[in-house]
Design a protein around this motif. Structure first.
Motif, mmCIF file in Angstrom:
data_model
loop_
_atom_site.group_PDB
_atom_site.id
_atom_site.type_symbol
_atom_site.label_atom_id
_atom_site.label_comp_id
_atom_site.label_asym_id
_atom_site.label_seq_id
_atom_site.Cartn_x
_atom_site.Cartn_y
_atom_site.Cartn_z
ATOM 1 N N ALA A 195 2.610 11.513 13.213
ATOM 2 C CA ALA A 195 1.639 12.023 13.160
ATOM 3 C C ALA A 195 2.537 13.732 12.968
ATOM 4 N N ASP A 196 3.060 14.403 12.591
ATOM 5 C CA ASP A 196 3.747 15.198 12.310
ATOM 6 C C ASP A 196 3.874 15.409 10.897
ATOM 7 N N CYS A 197 4.237 15.113 10.018
ATOM 8 C CA CYS A 197 4.737 14.429 8.477
ATOM 9 C C CYS A 197 3.091 13.961 7.857
ATOM 10 N N GLU A 198 2.182 14.988 7.481
ATOM 11 C CA GLU A 198 1.242 15.353 6.639
ATOM 12 C C GLU A 198 0.915 14.456 5.127
ATOM 13 N N ALA A 199 2.830 14.671 4.795
ATOM 14 C CA ALA A 199 3.056 14.329 3.427
ATOM 15 C C ALA A 199 2.928 13.092 3.186
ATOM 16 N N CYS A 200 3.631 12.586 4.455
ATOM 17 C CA CYS A 200 4.416 10.998 4.488
ATOM 18 C C CYS A 200 3.010 10.103 4.259
ATOM 19 N N TRP A 201 1.366 10.662 4.308
ATOM 20 C CA TRP A 201 0.353 9.149 4.688
ATOM 21 C C TRP A 201 0.456 9.338 2.842
ATOM 22 N N GLY A 202 1.000 10.509 2.188
ATOM 23 C CA GLY A 202 0.282 10.350 0.714
ATOM 24 C C GLY A 202 1.347 10.522 -0.218
ATOM 25 N N ASP A 203 2.669 9.734 0.315
ATOM 26 C CA ASP A 203 3.325 9.478 -0.152
ATOM 27 C C ASP A 203 3.222 8.693 -1.441
ATOM 28 N N ALA A 204 3.700 8.469 -2.449
ATOM 29 C CA ALA A 204 2.857 7.076 -3.696
ATOM 30 C C ALA A 204 4.548 6.072 -3.251
ATOM 31 N N THR A 205 5.482 6.548 -3.028
ATOM 32 C CA THR A 205 7.373 5.707 -3.052
ATOM 33 C C THR A 205 6.743 5.128 -1.704
ATOM 34 N N THR A 206 6.160 5.554 -0.966
ATOM 35 C CA THR A 206 5.944 4.847 0.266
ATOM 36 C C THR A 206 6.473 2.851 -0.447
ATOM 37 N N PRO A 207 7.465 2.342 1.110
ATOM 38 C CA PRO A 207 8.001 1.677 1.175
ATOM 39 C C PRO A 207 6.537 0.485 1.832
ATOM 40 N N ALA A 208 7.013 -0.694 0.650
ATOM 41 C CA ALA A 208 5.997 -1.798 0.186
ATOM 42 C C ALA A 208 7.050 -3.570 0.361
ATOM 43 N N PRO A 209 6.243 -4.376 1.284
ATOM 44 C CA PRO A 209 6.678 -5.175 0.213
ATOM 45 C C PRO A 209 6.760 -5.913 -0.894
ATOM 46 N N SER A 210 6.971 -6.937 -1.289
ATOM 47 C CA SER A 210 7.229 -7.641 -2.980
ATOM 48 C C SER A 210 5.303 -8.094 -3.049
ATOM 49 N N ALA A 211 5.416 -7.668 -4.404
ATOM 50 C CA ALA A 211 3.885 -8.081 -4.307
ATOM 51 C C ALA A 211 3.616 -9.640 -4.519
ATOM 52 N N HIS A 212 4.453 -10.920 -4.532
ATOM 53 C CA HIS A 212 4.623 -11.871 -4.475
ATOM 54 C C HIS A 212 5.136 -12.772 -2.827
ATOM 55 N N SER A 232 4.463 -13.103 1.499
ATOM 56 C CA SER A 232 3.047 -12.897 2.140
ATOM 57 C C SER A 232 3.777 -12.283 3.274
ATOM 58 N N ALA A 233 3.090 -11.346 3.296
ATOM 59 C CA ALA A 233 3.902 -10.008 4.376
ATOM 60 C C ALA A 233 2.869 -9.069 5.456
ATOM 61 N N VAL A 234 3.386 -9.863 6.652
ATOM 62 C CA VAL A 234 2.077 -8.940 7.427
ATOM 63 C C VAL A 234 3.046 -7.196 7.897
ATOM 64 N N VAL A 235 1.557 -6.131 6.913
ATOM 65 C CA VAL A 235 2.128 -4.864 6.505
ATOM 66 C C VAL A 235 1.098 -4.310 8.152
ATOM 67 N N LEU A 236 1.844 -3.104 8.739
ATOM 68 C CA LEU A 236 1.635 -2.572 9.099
ATOM 69 C C LEU A 236 2.168 -0.693 9.429
ATOM 70 N N ASP A 237 0.623 0.028 9.668
ATOM 71 C CA ASP A 237 1.266 1.701 9.614
ATOM 72 C C ASP A 237 1.301 1.698 11.069
ATOM 73 N N TRP A 238 2.461 2.024 12.285
ATOM 74 C CA TRP A 238 2.025 2.934 13.022
ATOM 75 C C TRP A 238 1.960 3.921 12.911
ATOM 76 N N ASP A 254 9.416 5.897 8.750
ATOM 77 C CA ASP A 254 10.740 4.901 9.275
ATOM 78 C C ASP A 254 9.979 2.875 9.161
ATOM 79 N N VAL A 255 11.066 2.385 8.515
ATOM 80 C CA VAL A 255 10.602 0.905 8.366
ATOM 81 C C VAL A 255 11.290 0.267 8.407
ATOM 82 N N TYR A 256 10.524 -0.812 9.000
ATOM 83 C CA TYR A 256 11.394 -1.895 9.973
ATOM 84 C C TYR A 256 11.289 -3.416 9.452
#
Length: 243
Positions: free
Chosen positions: A45-62, A64-70, A106-108
């Motif tokens: 919650a301290d990292c304001e820049a993290c919210w708008g980071d265009a390089t945020t990790p994400a699963p492959s577009a192909h 079928s993964a559940v994505v969560l942001d804590w 962090d990503v898991y």
């Protein structure tokens, strides 16, 4: 307030005594692809820049993964830039994964066992007075081992999360976000099995009213659920859609 309680009580009663009532919920996981992974992003919650980071990790577009942001509570407390969306549920989740609160992101990624034939269903009704009536139902794989122990035989843990979808290009984020807004979890053993008809498999089911936190938009909410065995292996996962 009395009408709210009566409405919720009626919904819980219907769900508890008739699993098929979940089929009448407004939103469910029926007909959705089986997720192959649970992709969790933990953001300080301290990292304001993290919210708008265009390089945020994400699963492959192909995939079928559940994505969560804590959004993890930060050192700045209520003064943290992302504190409005922070949830205390993030801390025990990190602890369960053996990870520390991040300074940034962090990503898991936890795969869903593709060999399992367990069935999981999540469903919820419409929002009413800042609450959603929710349900999760689980039928283990018929091939699951039937070994018993002196402690808790066939123990499974379940997680049911209320998640808000934030579209890319809104609210300062350039990537889609899936903010965890509320959590309900517990354990199931043989003692918690629901009654079954002859020839029908055993099943587990829970229903719960989940509060919509201040600031969340009800029309953007959905449910994410998964079930894991005693070793932490995810045997089934699901997320709801509103049709």
């Amino acid at each position: 307030m009395k009408n709210t309680a009566l409405t919720l009580a009626s919904l819980w009663l219907a769900l508890a005594h008739a699993p098929q009532a979940l089929a009448q919920a407004s939103c469910s996981s029926d007909g959705t692809p089986r997720p192959v992974a649970v992709f969790e992003r933990f953001i300080s919650a301290d990292c304001e820049a993290c919210w708008g980071d265009a390089t945020t990790p994400a699963p492959s577009a192909h995939a079928s993964a559940v994505v969560l942001d804590w959004i993890v509570p930060g050192k700045a407390g209520d003064e943290a830039p992302l504190s409005a969306a922070a949830t205390a549920d993030a801390l025990p989740r990190l602890q369960a994964l053996g990870r520390k609160p991040p300074a940034t992101t962090d990503v898991y990624v936890n795969p869903v066992d593709g060999a399992e034939r367990a069935q999981l269903r999540v469903a919820h009704g419409v929002a009413f007075n800042d609450y959603l009536g929710t349900g999760i139902a689980f039928t283990p794989s018929p091939a699951a081992p039937q070994r018993k122990t002196t402690a808790t035989p066939l123990a499974h843990s379940f997680y049911l999360l209320l998640v808000e979808s934030i579209p890319a290009g809104t609210e300062g984020t350039v990537v889609p976000r899936y903010i965890v807004r509320n959590q309900f979890d517990g354990s199931w053993t043989q003692a918690h099995r629901s009654a079954r008809s002859k020839g029908k498999p055993w099943a587990w089911m829970e229903t719960r009213s989940m509060r919509i936190p201040d600031g969340a938009q009800a029309e953007r909410l959905h449910l994410v659920g998964w079930v894991q065995d005693a070793s932490g292996r995810i045997v089934a996962a699901a997320q709801s859609v509103c049709r």
